[in-house]
Design a protein around this motif. Sequence first.
Motif, PDB file in Angstrom:
ATOM      1  N   ASN A   1      11.119   4.938  12.460  1.00  0.00           N
ATOM      2  CA  ASN A   1      11.109   3.671  11.738  1.00  0.00           C
ATOM      3  C   ASN A   1      12.553   3.294  11.394  1.00  0.00           C
ATOM      4  O   ASN A   1      12.981   3.434  10.245  1.00  0.00           O
ATOM      5  N   PRO A   2      13.309   2.800  12.398  1.00  0.00           N
ATOM      6  CA  PRO A   2      14.726   2.501  12.154  1.00  0.00           C
ATOM      7  C   PRO A   2      14.953   1.395  11.126  1.00  0.00           C
ATOM      8  O   PRO A   2      16.017   1.333  10.510  1.00  0.00           O
ATOM      9  N   ASP A   3      13.964   0.537  10.913  1.00  0.00           N
ATOM     10  CA  ASP A   3      14.116  -0.538   9.933  1.00  0.00           C
ATOM     11  C   ASP A   3      13.961  -0.050   8.498  1.00  0.00           C
ATOM     12  O   ASP A   3      14.454  -0.694   7.572  1.00  0.00           O
ATOM     13  N   ASP A   4      13.256   1.070   8.303  1.00  0.00           N
ATOM     14  CA  ASP A   4      13.020   1.572   6.950  1.00  0.00           C
ATOM     15  C   ASP A   4      12.813   3.085   6.968  1.00  0.00           C
ATOM     16  O   ASP A   4      11.709   3.578   6.717  1.00  0.00           O
ATOM     17  N   PRO A   5      13.877   3.835   7.261  1.00  0.00           N
ATOM     18  CA  PRO A   5      13.723   5.289   7.336  1.00  0.00           C
ATOM     19  C   PRO A   5      13.290   5.928   6.017  1.00  0.00           C
ATOM     20  O   PRO A   5      12.572   6.924   6.024  1.00  0.00           O
ATOM     21  N   ALA A   6      13.686   5.356   4.888  1.00  0.00           N
ATOM     22  CA  ALA A   6      13.288   5.929   3.595  1.00  0.00           C
ATOM     23  C   ALA A   6      11.769   5.879   3.418  1.00  0.00           C
ATOM     24  O   ALA A   6      11.162   6.847   2.943  1.00  0.00           O
ATOM     25  N   SER A   7      11.158   4.774   3.824  1.00  0.00           N
ATOM     26  CA  SER A   7       9.699   4.679   3.739  1.00  0.00           C
ATOM     27  C   SER A   7       9.027   5.652   4.699  1.00  0.00           C
ATOM     28  O   SER A   7       7.987   6.229   4.386  1.00  0.00           O
ATOM     29  N   GLU A   8       9.624   5.836   5.860  1.00  0.00           N
ATOM     30  CA  GLU A   8       9.074   6.778   6.831  1.00  0.00           C
ATOM     31  C   GLU A   8       9.124   8.208   6.286  1.00  0.00           C
ATOM     32  O   GLU A   8       8.183   8.979   6.449  1.00  0.00           O
ATOM     33  N   ILE A   9      10.205   8.551   5.614  1.00  0.00           N
ATOM     34  CA  ILE A   9      10.309   9.883   5.013  1.00  0.00           C
ATOM     35  C   ILE A   9       9.242  10.050   3.935  1.00  0.00           C
ATOM     36  O   ILE A   9       8.607  11.106   3.830  1.00  0.00           O
ATOM     37  N   ARG A  10       9.015   9.009   3.149  1.00  0.00           N
ATOM     38  CA  ARG A  10       7.959   9.070   2.120  1.00  0.00           C
ATOM     39  C   ARG A  10       6.596   9.305   2.774  1.00  0.00           C
ATOM     40  O   ARG A  10       5.808  10.130   2.314  1.00  0.00           O
ATOM     41  N   LEU A  11       6.322   8.577   3.838  1.00  0.00           N
ATOM     42  CA  LEU A  11       5.055   8.727   4.550  1.00  0.00           C
ATOM     43  C   LEU A  11       4.915  10.144   5.109  1.00  0.00           C
ATOM     44  O   LEU A  11       3.852  10.772   4.976  1.00  0.00           O
ATOM     45  N   LEU A  12       5.967  10.654   5.716  1.00  0.00           N
ATOM     46  CA  LEU A  12       5.913  11.993   6.299  1.00  0.00           C
ATOM     47  C   LEU A  12       5.734  13.066   5.224  1.00  0.00           C
ATOM     48  O   LEU A  12       5.007  14.042   5.433  1.00  0.00           O
ATOM     49  N   LEU A  13       6.368  12.881   4.077  1.00  0.00           N
ATOM     50  CA  LEU A  13       6.198  13.832   2.986  1.00  0.00           C
ATOM     51  C   LEU A  13       4.736  13.882   2.538  1.00  0.00           C
ATOM     52  O   LEU A  13       4.149  14.956   2.435  1.00  0.00           O
ATOM     53  N   VAL A  14       4.150  12.725   2.315  1.00  0.00           N
ATOM     54  CA  VAL A  14       2.742  12.684   1.896  1.00  0.00           C
ATOM     55  C   VAL A  14       1.843  13.241   2.996  1.00  0.00           C
ATOM     56  O   VAL A  14       0.909  14.000   2.724  1.00  0.00           O
ATOM     57  N   HIS A  15       2.122  12.901   4.230  1.00  0.00           N
ATOM     58  CA  HIS A  15       1.350  13.421   5.365  1.00  0.00           C
ATOM     59  C   HIS A  15       1.384  14.951   5.353  1.00  0.00           C
ATOM     60  O   HIS A  15       0.356  15.615   5.472  1.00  0.00           O
ATOM     61  N   GLY A  16       2.575  15.511   5.176  1.00  0.00           N
ATOM     62  CA  GLY A  16       2.714  16.958   5.138  1.00  0.00           C
ATOM     63  C   GLY A  16       1.997  17.587   3.960  1.00  0.00           C
ATOM     64  O   GLY A  16       1.362  18.641   4.093  1.00  0.00           O
ATOM     65  N   ILE A  17       2.088  16.954   2.803  1.00  0.00           N
ATOM     66  CA  ILE A  17       1.386  17.473   1.618  1.00  0.00           C
ATOM     67  C   ILE A  17      -0.110  17.487   1.856  1.00  0.00           C
ATOM     68  O   ILE A  17      -0.793  18.472   1.530  1.00  0.00           O
ATOM     69  N   LEU A  18      -0.634  16.424   2.433  1.00  0.00           N
ATOM     70  CA  LEU A  18      -2.079  16.377   2.686  1.00  0.00           C
ATOM     71  C   LEU A  18      -2.503  17.484   3.646  1.00  0.00           C
ATOM     72  O   LEU A  18      -3.560  18.097   3.470  1.00  0.00           O
ATOM     73  N   HIS A  19      -1.693  17.776   4.643  1.00  0.00           N
ATOM     74  CA  HIS A  19      -1.997  18.902   5.534  1.00  0.00           C
ATOM     75  C   HIS A  19      -1.986  20.225   4.763  1.00  0.00           C
ATOM     76  O   HIS A  19      -2.873  21.061   4.953  1.00  0.00           O
ATOM     77  N   VAL A  20      -1.000  20.420   3.892  1.00  0.00           N
ATOM     78  CA  VAL A  20      -0.943  21.642   3.088  1.00  0.00           C
ATOM     79  C   VAL A  20      -2.215  21.780   2.248  1.00  0.00           C
ATOM     80  O   VAL A  20      -2.725  22.881   2.045  1.00  0.00           O
ATOM     81  N   LEU A  21      -2.742  20.656   1.791  1.00  0.00           N
ATOM     82  CA  LEU A  21      -3.953  20.671   0.965  1.00  0.00           C
ATOM     83  C   LEU A  21      -5.238  20.778   1.779  1.00  0.00           C
ATOM     84  O   LEU A  21      -6.334  20.789   1.214  1.00  0.00           O
TER      85      LEU A  21
END
Length: 146
Positions: A100-120
């Motif tokens: 997401n070159p237009d909004d990498p910060a939002s992409e990092i937020r999405l990936l963090l939540v995605h990873g947390i949900l997998h951990v759960l």
Amino acid sequence: MSDDGSHPAVLISNRQSLPVDEVGLVTLARDTLTAEGRADRVELSVSFVDETEMADLHVRYLHEEGPTDVLSFPLDEVDDRGVRLLGDVVVAPSVAARNNPDDPASEIRLLLVHGILHVLGYDHEGDDERAAMWSRQERYTGMRVP
């Protein structure tokens, strides 16, 4: 960034050079864990890594070549302090920036939540599982995933 003693505890290790909003991401992780009913005496480790380290982890644990954007390593054990160690989420900000070159910060937020949900324990193999997981990601990040 180290844990400040509050729970859910989120430990950050930033081993790459791109800027990330560590304070904001800790808040997002805590809010996500709390919304998922994991607020008391739990600990999550989050690492931000470069593409070389991510590619190494990807091959070592998933036997797939090249870097990926996020990996999750569920643990779910209780340590000697009585704290439930949920596991580790590893994010590659440089891969997120390509996603997401237009909004990498939002992409990092999405990936963090995605990873947390997998951990759960969430997954997205089936259509129903995917819909449930994507709904949670959107709720916690405000980002819609196609």
